[in-house]
Design an enzyme around this catalytic site. Structure first.
Site, PDB file in Angstrom:
ATOM      1  N   ILE A   1     137.809  41.653  29.266  1.00 31.98           N
ATOM      2  CA  ILE A   1     138.114  42.863  30.192  1.00 31.98           C
ATOM      3  C   ILE A   1     136.879  42.849  31.177  1.00 31.98           C
ATOM      4  O   ILE A   1     135.492  42.809  30.933  1.00 31.98           O
ATOM      5  CB  ILE A   1     137.965  44.296  29.392  1.00 31.98           C
ATOM      6  CG1 ILE A   1     138.886  44.198  28.335  1.00 31.98           C
ATOM      7  CG2 ILE A   1     138.287  45.235  30.363  1.00 31.98           C
ATOM      8  CD1 ILE A   1     138.907  45.359  27.621  1.00 31.98           C
TER       9      ILE A   1
ATOM     10  N   GLY B   1     131.793  26.875  19.341  1.00 30.06           N
ATOM     11  CA  GLY B   1     132.424  27.448  18.451  1.00 30.06           C
ATOM     12  C   GLY B   1     133.626  28.212  19.001  1.00 30.06           C
ATOM     13  O   GLY B   1     134.420  27.668  20.030  1.00 30.06           O
ATOM     14  N   ASN B   2     134.084  29.467  18.666  1.00 28.53           N
ATOM     15  CA  ASN B   2     135.229  30.049  19.189  1.00 28.53           C
ATOM     16  C   ASN B   2     135.289  30.163  20.652  1.00 28.53           C
ATOM     17  O   ASN B   2     136.395  29.897  21.435  1.00 28.53           O
ATOM     18  CB  ASN B   2     135.109  31.352  18.649  1.00 28.53           C
ATOM     19  CG  ASN B   2     135.338  31.448  16.976  1.00 28.53           C
ATOM     20  OD1 ASN B   2     136.298  30.904  16.510  1.00 28.53           O
ATOM     21  ND2 ASN B   2     134.439  32.509  16.418  1.00 28.53           N
TER      22      ASN B   2
ATOM     23  N   GLY C   1     140.863  37.972   9.540  1.00 28.24           N
ATOM     24  CA  GLY C   1     139.947  37.333  10.367  1.00 28.24           C
ATOM     25  C   GLY C   1     139.217  38.132  11.445  1.00 28.24           C
ATOM     26  O   GLY C   1     138.578  37.775  12.602  1.00 28.24           O
TER      27      GLY C   1
ATOM     28  N   LEU D   1     125.973  25.444  25.720  1.00 32.74           N
ATOM     29  CA  LEU D   1     125.239  25.604  24.587  1.00 32.74           C
ATOM     30  C   LEU D   1     126.115  26.368  23.291  1.00 32.74           C
ATOM     31  O   LEU D   1     126.359  27.469  23.434  1.00 32.74           O
ATOM     32  CB  LEU D   1     124.053  26.346  24.596  1.00 32.74           C
ATOM     33  CG  LEU D   1     123.163  25.847  25.936  1.00 32.74           C
ATOM     34  CD1 LEU D   1     121.761  26.726  25.897  1.00 32.74           C
ATOM     35  CD2 LEU D   1     122.788  24.310  25.820  1.00 32.74           C
TER      36      LEU D   1
ATOM     37  N   LYS E   1     125.617  39.450  23.476  1.00 34.58           N
ATOM     38  CA  LYS E   1     125.138  40.945  23.767  1.00 34.58           C
ATOM     39  C   LYS E   1     123.927  41.383  23.008  1.00 34.58           C
ATOM     40  O   LYS E   1     123.135  42.163  23.372  1.00 34.58           O
ATOM     41  CB  LYS E   1     126.247  42.052  23.387  1.00 34.58           C
ATOM     42  CG  LYS E   1     126.891  41.596  22.048  1.00 34.58           C
ATOM     43  CD  LYS E   1     128.281  41.024  21.912  1.00 34.58           C
ATOM     44  CE  LYS E   1     128.589  40.806  20.516  1.00 34.58           C
ATOM     45  NZ  LYS E   1     129.812  39.949  20.468  1.00 34.58           N
TER      46      LYS E   1
ATOM     47  N   LYS F   1     126.347  47.149  23.401  1.00 31.68           N
ATOM     48  CA  LYS F   1     127.160  46.984  24.472  1.00 31.68           C
ATOM     49  C   LYS F   1     126.936  48.196  25.231  1.00 31.68           C
ATOM     50  O   LYS F   1     126.843  48.153  26.578  1.00 31.68           O
ATOM     51  CB  LYS F   1     128.908  46.914  24.078  1.00 31.68           C
ATOM     52  CG  LYS F   1     129.001  45.470  23.391  1.00 31.68           C
ATOM     53  CD  LYS F   1     130.418  45.450  22.802  1.00 31.68           C
ATOM     54  CE  LYS F   1     130.541  43.959  22.146  1.00 31.68           C
ATOM     55  NZ  LYS F   1     131.695  43.995  21.418  1.00 31.68           N
TER      56      LYS F   1
HETATM   57  P1  NAP Z   1     130.388  30.685  16.844  1.00 29.83           P
HETATM   58  O1  NAP Z   1     131.965  30.421  16.745  1.00 29.83           O
HETATM   59  O2  NAP Z   1     129.643  31.049  15.520  1.00 29.83           O
HETATM   60  O3  NAP Z   1     129.870  29.181  17.511  1.00 29.83           O
HETATM   61  C1  NAP Z   1     128.399  28.985  17.605  1.00 29.83           C
HETATM   62  C2  NAP Z   1     128.175  27.561  18.263  1.00 29.83           C
HETATM   63  O4  NAP Z   1     126.840  27.463  18.538  1.00 29.83           O
HETATM   64  C3  NAP Z   1     128.558  26.711  17.161  1.00 29.83           C
HETATM   65  O5  NAP Z   1     129.391  25.396  17.758  1.00 29.83           O
HETATM   66  C4  NAP Z   1     127.302  26.251  16.640  1.00 29.83           C
HETATM   67  O6  NAP Z   1     127.012  24.631  16.468  1.00 29.83           O
HETATM   68  C5  NAP Z   1     126.327  26.529  18.036  1.00 29.83           C
HETATM   69  N1  NAP Z   1     125.060  26.563  17.607  1.00 29.83           N
HETATM   70  C6  NAP Z   1     124.485  27.929  16.733  1.00 29.83           C
HETATM   71  N2  NAP Z   1     123.031  27.455  16.619  1.00 29.83           N
HETATM   72  C7  NAP Z   1     122.681  26.351  17.348  1.00 29.83           C
HETATM   73  C8  NAP Z   1     121.458  25.893  17.756  1.00 29.83           C
HETATM   74  N3  NAP Z   1     120.481  26.116  17.026  1.00 29.83           N
HETATM   75  N4  NAP Z   1     121.516  24.783  18.385  1.00 29.83           N
HETATM   76  C9  NAP Z   1     122.681  24.189  18.949  1.00 29.83           C
HETATM   77  N5  NAP Z   1     123.705  24.631  18.567  1.00 29.83           N
HETATM   78  C10 NAP Z   1     123.967  25.895  18.018  1.00 29.83           C
HETATM   79  O7  NAP Z   1     130.145  31.726  17.816  1.00 29.83           O
HETATM   80  P2  NAP Z   1     131.374  32.413  19.093  1.00 29.83           P
HETATM   81  O8  NAP Z   1     132.226  33.148  18.246  1.00 29.83           O
HETATM   82  O9  NAP Z   1     131.949  31.199  19.862  1.00 29.83           O
HETATM   83  O10 NAP Z   1     130.121  33.349  19.547  1.00 29.83           O
HETATM   84  C11 NAP Z   1     129.347  32.822  20.731  1.00 29.83           C
HETATM   85  C12 NAP Z   1     128.734  33.900  21.368  1.00 29.83           C
HETATM   86  O11 NAP Z   1     129.773  34.657  22.430  1.00 29.83           O
HETATM   87  C13 NAP Z   1     127.923  34.929  20.564  1.00 29.83           C
HETATM   88  O12 NAP Z   1     126.715  35.299  21.474  1.00 29.83           O
HETATM   89  C14 NAP Z   1     128.901  36.053  20.592  1.00 29.83           C
HETATM   90  O13 NAP Z   1     128.207  37.363  20.272  1.00 29.83           O
HETATM   91  C15 NAP Z   1     129.600  35.993  21.871  1.00 29.83           C
HETATM   92  N6  NAP Z   1     130.844  36.512  22.056  1.00 29.83           N
HETATM   93  C16 NAP Z   1     131.845  36.090  21.114  1.00 29.83           C
HETATM   94  C17 NAP Z   1     132.960  36.549  21.175  1.00 29.83           C
HETATM   95  C18 NAP Z   1     134.169  36.254  20.112  1.00 29.83           C
HETATM   96  O14 NAP Z   1     135.306  36.676  20.370  1.00 29.83           O
HETATM   97  N7  NAP Z   1     133.965  35.227  19.424  1.00 29.83           N
HETATM   98  C19 NAP Z   1     133.325  37.707  22.101  1.00 29.83           C
HETATM   99  C20 NAP Z   1     132.349  38.167  22.900  1.00 29.83           C
HETATM  100  C21 NAP Z   1     131.058  37.398  22.942  1.00 29.83           C
HETATM  101  P3  NAP Z   1     128.050  24.173  15.040  1.00 29.83           P
HETATM  102  O15 NAP Z   1     129.449  24.466  15.389  1.00 29.83           O
HETATM  103  O16 NAP Z   1     127.599  22.808  14.977  1.00 29.83           O
HETATM  104  O17 NAP Z   1     127.582  24.983  14.221  1.00 29.83           O
END
Ligand code: NAP
Length: 440
Positions: free
Chosen positions: A137, A15-16, A188, A12, A106, A206
């Site tokens: 980590i 994104g990143n 960024g 699900l 988190k 956290k």
């Molecule tokens: P992100 O880049 O904003 O990606 C979110 C993804 O979820 C996007 O592909 C988005 O779709 C999809 N999405 C959001 N709402 C949705 C919905 N209602 N239905 C279907 N798809 C939906 O987020 P991210 O940085 O990958 O982070 C994801 C999670 O990992 C978060 O909980 C974040 O706190 C956690 N996290 C992230 C990092 C990091 O370094 N980025 C580190 C640790 C934890 P669209 O692409 O179509 O908009």
């Protein structure tokens, strides 16, 4: 390998993190199958925007989260969408339907860990979240498994890369908070709305997760005392340097015995002076580190990339492989452990050390009246520095007094600071920071 039934995975979010998870599932299919004992098959990826340019075959994409989660051939749901909703609803639905769940969310865990853990318990499935704290980590699994036979005393860490980048910039360049934040945004490292990071909410979420696991007690983000970094000034860094310290935003989880002899859990987040000789002082830029102190193991340090798509996906995939293995072999990983249920200690009873910087009138007796306010509350002073200050025209404009205390309860220290601010001789209390990582 024979004809083992494949393990179906729904991701699900693309994104990143989600896009890196999908890449690893596809690129490392052979190795993953060998490690799991069955092939891992991607059943679908949920996004908001379904399109041909997403780098994933369009047939795998859907904007219907519930439908994907409910598919009979999905065994593991990997939630990487972000905010509390719709993630919470999707995870609960997956767990209720007997699917194992891996998440990096988190904010959701720090708010709803009990509800999610109970749903996992009822369905006898795994709920894993290594990536929710400190990205790449490994710290959740060491706490829940490697240290399961020890007794954890303290977990202290730098678990937010954005604020660590900003504070590292301020320390190394003398920049003020706003320009260091602007730099972090340009590179960024900071989001368009940086509130969750700079006000300490992310670090508090956290801390809640770490404290829950370390002390077998349910701790939520609301239980965590929190201060952000927006008030830290270049003058604080100068004072820190003079004291042989730097400033870090720390998440601290501690098991303490309060004056009434009761064991309690303290979870708190604030910027603190840290001696340059402390291992956390050398953690710079967007890196994270967590120091764990356990009764038998002593001090352990975990260090690495705390965010970013690929590093976070590494942690997520570790959980996916564990959950998949459990599916193949039967059984589950460790479940939520909350048997201790220690009460949460309010910030006022926590023993801390303060650094206080104030501007005072430069006349005889001022230092004595300042010292008297500390003495009245039984706060012992470790170090005092006084220097004259001048205004823009070079005219003497009072003195700056910096006081570093020994350990006292936070309540006694904050009362002292309020009393100092009320003294006629004190023009202003410019800065108050706690001092961590020292013996006394
Ligand atoms: P992100 O880049 O904003 O990606 C979110 C993804 O979820 C996007 O592909 C988005 O779709 C999809 N999405 C959001 N709402 C949705 C919905 N209602 N239905 C279907 N798809 C939906 O987020 P991210 O940085 O990958 O982070 C994801 C999670 O990992 C978060 O909980 C974040 O706190 C956690 N996290 C992230 C990092 C990091 O370094 N980025 C580190 C640790 C934890 P669209 O692409 O179509 O908009």
């Amino acid at each position: 390998m024979g004809n083992e039934k494949p393990i179906g995975v729904a991701v699900l979010g693309l994104g990143n993190v989600g896009s890196e998870v999908v890449r690893i599932i596809e690129d490392s299919a052979v190795d993953l199958a060998a490690r799991i004992g069955a092939p891992l098959e991607l059943r679908g990826v949920a996004v908001r925007r379904v399109a041909d340019d997403r780098g994933v075959p369009a047939a795998l994409l859907t904007d219907n989260v519930e439908e994907l989660v409910s598919r009979d051939d999905v065994d593991i749901v990997v939630e990487l969408m972000g905010p509390v909703e719709p993630a919470r609803k999707a995870i609960l639905s997956a767990l209720e339907q007997g699917k194992s769940v891996v998440t990096a969310n988190k904010a959701l865990l720090a708010q709803s860990t009990g509800e999610l853990a109970q749903a996992a318990e009822r369905a006898h499935v795994d709920l894993y979240f290594e990536a929710a704290v400190a990205g790449a980590i490994p710290v959740i699994r060491p706490l829940t498994q490697s240290l399961a036979g020890d007794s954890v005393l303290r977990v202290a860490g730098i678990v937010n890369g954005t604020t660590n980048y900003i504070l590292s910039e301020m320390a190394s360049t003398g920049a003020d908070y706003s320009s260091a934040l602007a730099d972090a945004s340009a590179l960024g490292y900071a989001e368009a709305d940086p509130t969750a990071d700079v006000e300490g909410y992310d670090a508090a979420a956290k801390a809640a997760i770490l404290a829950s696991i370390a002390f077998h007690t349910r701790v939520t983000a609301d239980d965590v005392y929190r201060e952000g970094i927006t008030k830290v000034t270049p003058a604080d860094f100068e004072a820190a340097k003079a004291l042989g310290c730097t400033i870090k935003l720390l998440s601290i989880c501690e098991r303490i015995t309060t004056a009434d002899g009761q064991q309690r859990v303290s979870a708190r987040v604030y910027p603190a002076l840290v001696p340059l000789t402390h291992p956390l002082a050398t953690v710079n830029g967007a890196f994270n580190a967590v120091v764990v102190e356990a009764e038998a193991a002593g001090r352990l340090m975990f260090y690495g990339q705390g965010a970013g798509g690929a590093p976070t996906a590494s942690s997520v995939m570790g959980d996916v492989v564990m959950a998949a293995r459990n599916r193949v072999q039967g059984g589950r990983g460790p479940r939520e452990s909350k048997y201790a249920q220690l009460p949460i200690a309010p910030m006022g009873v926590i023993p801390t050390r303060y650094y206080v910087s104030m501007t005072v009138n430069d006349r005889p007796g001022v230092l004595a009246s300042v010292a008297d306010e500390f003495g009245k509350r039984e706060v012992s002073i470790a170090e005092v520095r006084q220097e004259g200050i001048t205004d823009e025209d070079g005219v003497p404009a009072g003195a700056r007094i910096v006081v570093v205390t020994h350990r006292a309860t936070d309540a006694a220290l904050s009362e002292t600071v309020s009393a100092l601010a009320d003294l006629d001789a004190v023009q202003s209390v410019n800065s108050v920071l706690r001092l961590e990582g020292t013996a006394e």
